[in-house]
Motif scaffolding. Structure first.
Motif, PDB file in Angstrom:
ATOM      1  N   GLN A  97       1.121  -0.682   0.284  1.00  0.00           N
ATOM      2  CA  GLN A  97      -0.070  -0.271  -0.189  1.00  0.00           C
ATOM      3  C   GLN A  97       1.447   1.358  -0.150  1.00  0.00           C
ATOM      4  O   GLN A  97       1.975   1.387   0.805  1.00  0.00           O
ATOM      5  CB  GLN A  97      -0.870  -0.916   0.826  1.00  0.00           C
ATOM      6  CG  GLN A  97      -0.241  -0.188   2.468  1.00  0.00           C
ATOM      7  CD  GLN A  97      -1.328  -0.177   3.872  1.00  0.00           C
ATOM      8  OE1 GLN A  97      -2.393  -0.369   3.925  1.00  0.00           O
ATOM      9  NE2 GLN A  97      -0.772  -0.880   4.801  1.00  0.00           N
ATOM     10  N   GLN A  98       0.510   2.686  -0.224  1.00  0.00           N
ATOM     11  CA  GLN A  98       1.213   3.906  -0.618  1.00  0.00           C
ATOM     12  C   GLN A  98       1.029   3.807   1.256  1.00  0.00           C
ATOM     13  O   GLN A  98      -0.514   4.340   2.098  1.00  0.00           O
ATOM     14  CB  GLN A  98       0.803   4.719  -1.957  1.00  0.00           C
ATOM     15  CG  GLN A  98       1.283   6.141  -1.450  1.00  0.00           C
ATOM     16  CD  GLN A  98       0.442   6.487  -2.571  1.00  0.00           C
ATOM     17  OE1 GLN A  98      -0.285   6.107  -3.699  1.00  0.00           O
ATOM     18  NE2 GLN A  98       1.646   7.827  -2.949  1.00  0.00           N
ATOM     19  N   ASP A  99       1.948   4.495   1.672  1.00  0.00           N
ATOM     20  CA  ASP A  99       1.969   5.212   3.051  1.00  0.00           C
ATOM     21  C   ASP A  99       1.249   6.521   2.708  1.00  0.00           C
ATOM     22  O   ASP A  99       2.520   7.497   1.969  1.00  0.00           O
ATOM     23  CB  ASP A  99       3.002   5.427   3.369  1.00  0.00           C
ATOM     24  CG  ASP A  99       3.449   6.312   4.995  1.00  0.00           C
ATOM     25  OD1 ASP A  99       3.058   6.679   5.121  1.00  0.00           O
ATOM     26  OD2 ASP A  99       4.192   5.047   5.594  1.00  0.00           O
ATOM     27  N   PRO A 100       0.731   7.407   3.752  1.00  0.00           N
ATOM     28  CA  PRO A 100      -0.055   8.505   2.981  1.00  0.00           C
ATOM     29  C   PRO A 100       0.963   9.082   3.680  1.00  0.00           C
ATOM     30  O   PRO A 100       0.900  10.983   3.594  1.00  0.00           O
ATOM     31  CB  PRO A 100      -1.671   8.094   4.010  1.00  0.00           C
ATOM     32  CG  PRO A 100      -1.207   7.007   5.191  1.00  0.00           C
ATOM     33  CD  PRO A 100      -0.573   6.273   4.579  1.00  0.00           C
ATOM     34  N   ILE A 101       1.823   9.131   4.861  1.00  0.00           N
ATOM     35  CA  ILE A 101       2.308  10.023   5.539  1.00  0.00           C
ATOM     36  C   ILE A 101       4.281  10.185   4.303  1.00  0.00           C
ATOM     37  O   ILE A 101       4.344  11.364   4.044  1.00  0.00           O
ATOM     38  CB  ILE A 101       2.661   9.576   6.549  1.00  0.00           C
ATOM     39  CG1 ILE A 101       2.174  10.065   7.833  1.00  0.00           C
ATOM     40  CG2 ILE A 101       3.653  11.095   7.290  1.00  0.00           C
ATOM     41  CD1 ILE A 101       2.248   9.878   8.734  1.00  0.00           C
ATOM     42  N   SER A 102       4.485   9.771   4.535  1.00  0.00           N
ATOM     43  CA  SER A 102       5.985   9.130   3.180  1.00  0.00           C
ATOM     44  C   SER A 102       5.217   9.851   1.761  1.00  0.00           C
ATOM     45  O   SER A 102       6.684   9.554   0.748  1.00  0.00           O
ATOM     46  CB  SER A 102       7.062   8.252   3.998  1.00  0.00           C
ATOM     47  OG  SER A 102       6.124   6.897   3.154  1.00  0.00           O
ATOM     48  N   GLY A 103       4.273   8.658   1.841  1.00  0.00           N
ATOM     49  CA  GLY A 103       4.520   8.712  -0.010  1.00  0.00           C
ATOM     50  C   GLY A 103       4.851   6.862  -0.881  1.00  0.00           C
ATOM     51  O   GLY A 103       5.023   7.206  -2.165  1.00  0.00           O
ATOM     52  N   GLY A 104       5.815   7.461   0.136  1.00  0.00           N
ATOM     53  CA  GLY A 104       6.575   5.242  -0.945  1.00  0.00           C
ATOM     54  C   GLY A 104       5.678   4.392  -0.001  1.00  0.00           C
ATOM     55  O   GLY A 104       4.638   4.439   0.193  1.00  0.00           O
ATOM     56  N   LEU A 105       5.512   3.390  -0.899  1.00  0.00           N
ATOM     57  CA  LEU A 105       5.032   1.870  -0.748  1.00  0.00           C
ATOM     58  C   LEU A 105       5.983   0.804   0.673  1.00  0.00           C
ATOM     59  O   LEU A 105       6.507   1.267   0.754  1.00  0.00           O
ATOM     60  CB  LEU A 105       5.248   1.483  -2.168  1.00  0.00           C
ATOM     61  CG  LEU A 105       4.626   1.739  -3.506  1.00  0.00           C
ATOM     62  CD1 LEU A 105       5.078   0.770  -4.357  1.00  0.00           C
ATOM     63  CD2 LEU A 105       3.243   2.034  -2.941  1.00  0.00           C
ATOM     64  N   SER A 106       4.611   0.547   0.994  1.00  0.00           N
ATOM     65  CA  SER A 106       4.623  -0.276   2.096  1.00  0.00           C
ATOM     66  C   SER A 106       4.430  -1.739   2.017  1.00  0.00           C
ATOM     67  O   SER A 106       3.614  -2.046   1.611  1.00  0.00           O
ATOM     68  CB  SER A 106       4.610   0.040   3.503  1.00  0.00           C
ATOM     69  OG  SER A 106       2.982   0.510   3.442  1.00  0.00           O
ATOM     70  N   VAL A 107       4.851  -2.951   2.907  1.00  0.00           N
ATOM     71  CA  VAL A 107       4.269  -3.946   3.293  1.00  0.00           C
ATOM     72  C   VAL A 107       3.991  -4.557   4.670  1.00  0.00           C
ATOM     73  O   VAL A 107       4.790  -4.030   5.236  1.00  0.00           O
ATOM     74  CB  VAL A 107       5.299  -5.230   2.379  1.00  0.00           C
ATOM     75  CG1 VAL A 107       4.201  -6.622   2.975  1.00  0.00           C
ATOM     76  CG2 VAL A 107       5.377  -4.956   0.801  1.00  0.00           C
ATOM     77  N   VAL A 108       2.572  -4.679   4.449  1.00  0.00           N
ATOM     78  CA  VAL A 108       2.184  -4.631   5.796  1.00  0.00           C
ATOM     79  C   VAL A 108       1.321  -6.179   5.673  1.00  0.00           C
ATOM     80  O   VAL A 108       0.891  -6.952   4.482  1.00  0.00           O
ATOM     81  CB  VAL A 108       1.211  -4.137   6.506  1.00  0.00           C
ATOM     82  CG1 VAL A 108      -0.115  -4.395   5.375  1.00  0.00           C
ATOM     83  CG2 VAL A 108       1.020  -4.515   7.803  1.00  0.00           C
ATOM     84  N   ALA A 109       1.434  -7.531   6.456  1.00  0.00           N
ATOM     85  CA  ALA A 109       0.717  -8.746   6.720  1.00  0.00           C
ATOM     86  C   ALA A 109      -0.192  -8.159   7.262  1.00  0.00           C
ATOM     87  O   ALA A 109      -0.658  -7.706   8.325  1.00  0.00           O
ATOM     88  CB  ALA A 109       1.696  -9.652   7.166  1.00  0.00           C
ATOM     89  N   LEU A 110      -1.888  -8.731   6.975  1.00  0.00           N
ATOM     90  CA  LEU A 110      -2.831  -8.571   7.415  1.00  0.00           C
ATOM     91  C   LEU A 110      -3.915  -9.712   7.153  1.00  0.00           C
ATOM     92  O   LEU A 110      -3.625 -10.466   7.139  1.00  0.00           O
ATOM     93  CB  LEU A 110      -3.682  -7.295   6.993  1.00  0.00           C
ATOM     94  CG  LEU A 110      -3.372  -6.053   6.600  1.00  0.00           C
ATOM     95  CD1 LEU A 110      -4.110  -5.321   5.842  1.00  0.00           C
ATOM     96  CD2 LEU A 110      -3.244  -5.924   7.802  1.00  0.00           C
ATOM     97  N   ASN A 111      -3.862  -9.944   9.089  1.00  0.00           N
ATOM     98  CA  ASN A 111      -5.958 -11.038   9.124  1.00  0.00           C
ATOM     99  C   ASN A 111      -6.579 -10.452   8.096  1.00  0.00           C
ATOM    100  O   ASN A 111      -7.403  -9.906   8.416  1.00  0.00           O
ATOM    101  CB  ASN A 111      -5.931 -11.497  10.784  1.00  0.00           C
ATOM    102  CG  ASN A 111      -4.751 -12.037  11.421  1.00  0.00           C
ATOM    103  OD1 ASN A 111      -3.945 -12.972  10.951  1.00  0.00           O
ATOM    104  ND2 ASN A 111      -4.795 -11.523  12.213  1.00  0.00           N
ATOM    105  N   SER A 112      -7.097 -11.020   7.507  1.00  0.00           N
ATOM    106  CA  SER A 112      -7.564 -10.892   6.106  1.00  0.00           C
ATOM    107  C   SER A 112      -9.779 -11.237   6.412  1.00  0.00           C
ATOM    108  O   SER A 112     -10.046 -10.833   6.224  1.00  0.00           O
ATOM    109  CB  SER A 112      -7.674 -11.809   4.460  1.00  0.00           C
ATOM    110  OG  SER A 112      -7.723 -12.953   4.440  1.00  0.00           O
TER     111      SER A 112
END
Length: 301
Positions: free
Chosen positions: A55-70
């Motif tokens: 997803q796009q980080d709303p603060i830095s504008g960069g892309l980040s990765v996270v594991a989520l419990n769907s």
């Protein structure tokens, strides 16, 4: 927001108003036919439903990765994201990912119900470590938006040849410093300490990888083989201390940034929807209707 757009393993997906409040696990299993997502506890306690979200980080504008419990994540949360399941990480057609290979090699799976979630969680931890390493080295992130800075950075995230197209999400994981080869690979019986000294190899402490698996449960295999799989990627573990496995010594130890790439990132991904602007968000708040989902993109919103 009355419609939600995202990708699942590189394929564009749209969810209408009737699906925005559904659990992501249910929607992806039924509409995208990704059966590796399992729903066991349905309360975020077992990790069998884990997916990786870019997803796009709303603060830095960069892309980040996270594991989520769907099982706990509403579909609306995935708007503008790339979702990666175990099928997108690696498969029999495109080749299995290194995490999947080692999970099998350490005999870390029996019934296989929890295995996809474990592989995804481990890969997300490795990717997060790669991001930290880039940040500490001062490597700029791509914006993930509709353009680029016109410069080629050390991680290859932007270049003028992109000709105005969105920055490729593959830059999140790529690193052109010795990305594919390590001299220690050719040394039979080489330890991870040898590999750790190679430029471009990912340096992750074992404690960080084990911590990332805290939310994953396995009821039949036992935790030792799964823990050994995760520790086999660590830079502070002697491979002689790992448990029984069917892998060669040179297959163990830290991996390169190129090896970290999931199968789905080896092809260009569709463009992500842009984050809502402040004016659009304010207009939605003023005229909110039943069934709408607000997607704030900043702390102010």
């Amino acid at each position: 927001m009355q419609r939600c757009s995202f990708t699942v393993n590189g394929q564009p997906v749209e969810a209408d108003e009737s699906s925005l409040h559904l659990p992501a696990a249910e929607f992806i299993r039924n509409n995208c036919l990704c059966k590796s997502i399992k729903v066991s506890c349905a309360e975020g306690g077992c990790g069998a439903c884990a997916v990786e979200v870019v997803q796009q980080d709303p603060i830095s504008g960069g892309l980040s990765v996270v594991a989520l419990n769907s099982c706990l994540t509403p579909v609306s949360v995935l708007h503008g994201c790339h979702v990666i399941t175990s099928e997108g990480l690696g498969n029999s057609r495109q080749g299995f990912h290194e995490v999947q290979v080692r999970l099998a090699g350490f005999h870390g799976t029996q019934c296989g119900f929890c295995s996809p979630g474990i592989a995804v969680s481990c890969h997300a931890a490795l990717t997060a470590a790669a991001q930290k390493a880039k940040a500490s080295a001062g490597v700029p992130h791509s914006s993930g938006g509709g353009g680029n800075c016109g410069t080629r950075h050390a991680d290859g995230c932007c270049e003028a040849a992109n000709n105005g197209h969105p920055a490729d999400s593959r830059s999140l994981l790529q690193n052109n410093q010795s990305a594919t080869a390590c001299p220690a690979d050719s040394i039979s019986g080489s330890s991870d300490s040898n590999k750790a000294g190679c430029t471009g190899m990912l340096q992750v402490p074992a404690a960080e990888l084990l911590s990332a698996l805290d939310g994953n449960l396995c009821r039949c295999t036992g935790w030792r083989p799964i823990a050994d799989m995760a520790k086999s990627f660590a830079s502070d573990i002697d491979i002689e201390d790992l448990g029984l496995n069917s892998l060669k010594p040179q297959q163990l130890g830290p991996i390169s940034h190129e090896q970290l790439l999931p199968a789905v990132f080896k092809q260009p991904l569709p463009q992500l929807p842009q984050q809502q602007q402040q004016q659009q968000f304010n207009a939605l708040v003023m005229h909110i209707q039943q069934g709408c989902v607000l997607a704030p993109a900043s702390m102010q919103q």
